[in-house]
Write a protein that holds these residues in place. Structure first.
Motif, PDB file in Angstrom:
ATOM      1  N   THR A  85     -14.750  24.535  67.403  1.00 17.58           N
ATOM      2  CA  THR A  85     -14.187  25.765  66.985  1.00 17.58           C
ATOM      3  C   THR A  85     -12.831  25.903  66.504  1.00 17.58           C
ATOM      4  N   VAL A 101     -12.842  23.942  62.909  1.00 14.48           N
ATOM      5  CA  VAL A 101     -13.547  24.471  61.961  1.00 14.48           C
ATOM      6  C   VAL A 101     -12.364  25.777  61.202  1.00 14.48           C
ATOM      7  N   GLN A 102     -12.012  26.527  62.415  1.00 12.79           N
ATOM      8  CA  GLN A 102     -11.092  27.526  62.078  1.00 12.79           C
ATOM      9  C   GLN A 102      -9.824  27.387  61.479  1.00 12.79           C
ATOM     10  N   THR A 133     -25.956  32.213  67.106  1.00 13.78           N
ATOM     11  CA  THR A 133     -27.042  32.618  66.296  1.00 13.78           C
ATOM     12  C   THR A 133     -27.516  34.136  66.660  1.00 13.78           C
ATOM     13  N   ASN A 173     -23.811  30.490  62.821  1.00 11.58           N
ATOM     14  CA  ASN A 173     -22.532  30.311  62.242  1.00 11.58           C
ATOM     15  C   ASN A 173     -21.967  29.112  61.882  1.00 11.58           C
ATOM     16  N   GLU A 174     -20.724  29.316  61.281  1.00 14.69           N
ATOM     17  CA  GLU A 174     -19.912  28.019  60.687  1.00 14.69           C
ATOM     18  C   GLU A 174     -19.557  27.101  61.644  1.00 14.69           C
ATOM     19  N   VAL A 175     -19.538  27.323  62.848  1.00 12.51           N
ATOM     20  CA  VAL A 175     -19.161  26.205  63.936  1.00 12.51           C
ATOM     21  C   VAL A 175     -20.383  25.592  64.296  1.00 12.51           C
ATOM     22  N   GLN A 223     -22.964  25.286  62.483  1.00 11.19           N
ATOM     23  CA  GLN A 223     -23.368  24.277  61.305  1.00 11.19           C
ATOM     24  C   GLN A 223     -22.694  23.007  61.259  1.00 11.19           C
ATOM     25  N   GLN A 224     -21.242  23.253  61.748  1.00  9.29           N
ATOM     26  CA  GLN A 224     -20.625  21.911  62.017  1.00  9.29           C
ATOM     27  C   GLN A 224     -21.143  21.113  62.959  1.00  9.29           C
TER      28      GLN A 224
END
Length: 284
Positions: A48, A51-52, A128, A136-138, A140-141
């Motif tokens: 997290t 990604v952020q 989700t 979300n983006e995390v 997906q990563q």
């Protein structure tokens, strides 16, 4: 920092390995479940943050918080027992056998996986909104990590498998150094500082940790990543476990045991010339 000498903490390593073999099934499962869950939360936290912020180093700097917490709480990771328990066997502690060692490893594997998988399900729900929207983006990563560390290795065949194995060896060289580091000090601050350094190194370098992967890969599968359970087992978890065993036993357990628990005989010191002249013996 209340530093403990190597000759003393190696004895503590052997004692710890012996104690883990004879621990009850109940306690072994509870401690390993909690270790897997806390490390999984730490991995989710690190991904997290990465990604952020867009800075992998920041995630790696913060990941060791989970490792430090779980060892301060007295919980058990598979990678740690890969190093400690064989020492009790090698030292011929009464009642420690290959069978009892494998039993301990099997229980801790099961507990670590259950803890990590529990967190994987919880985080998948969070990413989700209960599987009602795409991750979300995390999330997906995490899926990208799973694909890269399974299909990415299989793409190169034997060379990919060798790379995976060596990353697992190097991982537990560092992680087990972190486990031992917790025994190098009698103060909380000393333990944390010593543990933090090798764990930071392993995570930032992208080495393969069998328990961290128990979170990342099932989580990726839950979130719809494009790899299978068989990809995960064959092209990651099984080779990672084997590499973790080799790394922990060879580069940490055996080396420390050989030089600090079974120290070789000291060489004869040369006789200084002045002393030799007075004693009437040849100087070296």
């Amino acid at each position: 920092m209340s530093y403990v000498l190597p000759s003393d903490f190696v004895t503590k390593m052997i004692d710890a390995g012996e104690a883990k073999v004879f621990m009850s099934t109940r306690d072994t499962l509870i401690r390993s479940f909690m270790a897997g869950a806390i490390l999984a939360l730490s991995a989710a936290f690190a991904v997290t943050v990465t990604v952020q912020t867009g800075q992998p180093l920041v995630g790696a700097l913060l990941f060791p918080v989970g490792f430090c917490l779980l060892y301060l709480l007295g919980f058990d990771l598979l990678t740690g027992v890969f190093t400690l328990v064989p020492l009790a066997l090698i030292d011929k502690r009464p009642g420690v056998t290959v069978r009892s060692m494998l039993r301990n490893w099997g229980l801790i594997f099961a507990g670590n996986f259950a803890g990590a998988f529990t967190v994987a399900v919880m985080m998948a729900v969070i990413f989700t909104y209960g599987f009602s929207v795409p991750p979300n983006e995390v999330g997906q990563q995490i899926g990208v990590i799973g694909e890269g560390r399974t299909l990415g290795y299989s793409e190169f065949g034997a060379a990919g498998m060798l790379t995976l194995f060596l990353r697992a060896v190097l991982c537990n060289w560092m992680v087990s150094t972190g486990v031992v580091a917790a025994m190098m000090s009698t103060s909380v601050s000393g333990k944390v500082i010593a543990m933090w350094m090798p764990i930071l190194l392993f995570f930032y370098m992208g080495f393969e940790h069998s328990v961290v992967n128990m979170y990342l890969f099932p989580s990726g599968l839950l979130l719809g990543a494009d790899f299978s359970v068989m990809d995960y087992l064959v092209w990651n978890e099984i080779p990672t476990v084997l590499g973790n065993i080799v790394g922990g036993v060879t580069f940490v357990g055996l080396t420390l045991y050989a030089t600090h628990a079974r120290t070789g005989a000291a060489r004869n010191r040369p006789v200084p010339r002045a002393v030799a002249r007075e004693a009437g013996v040849p100087a070296e």
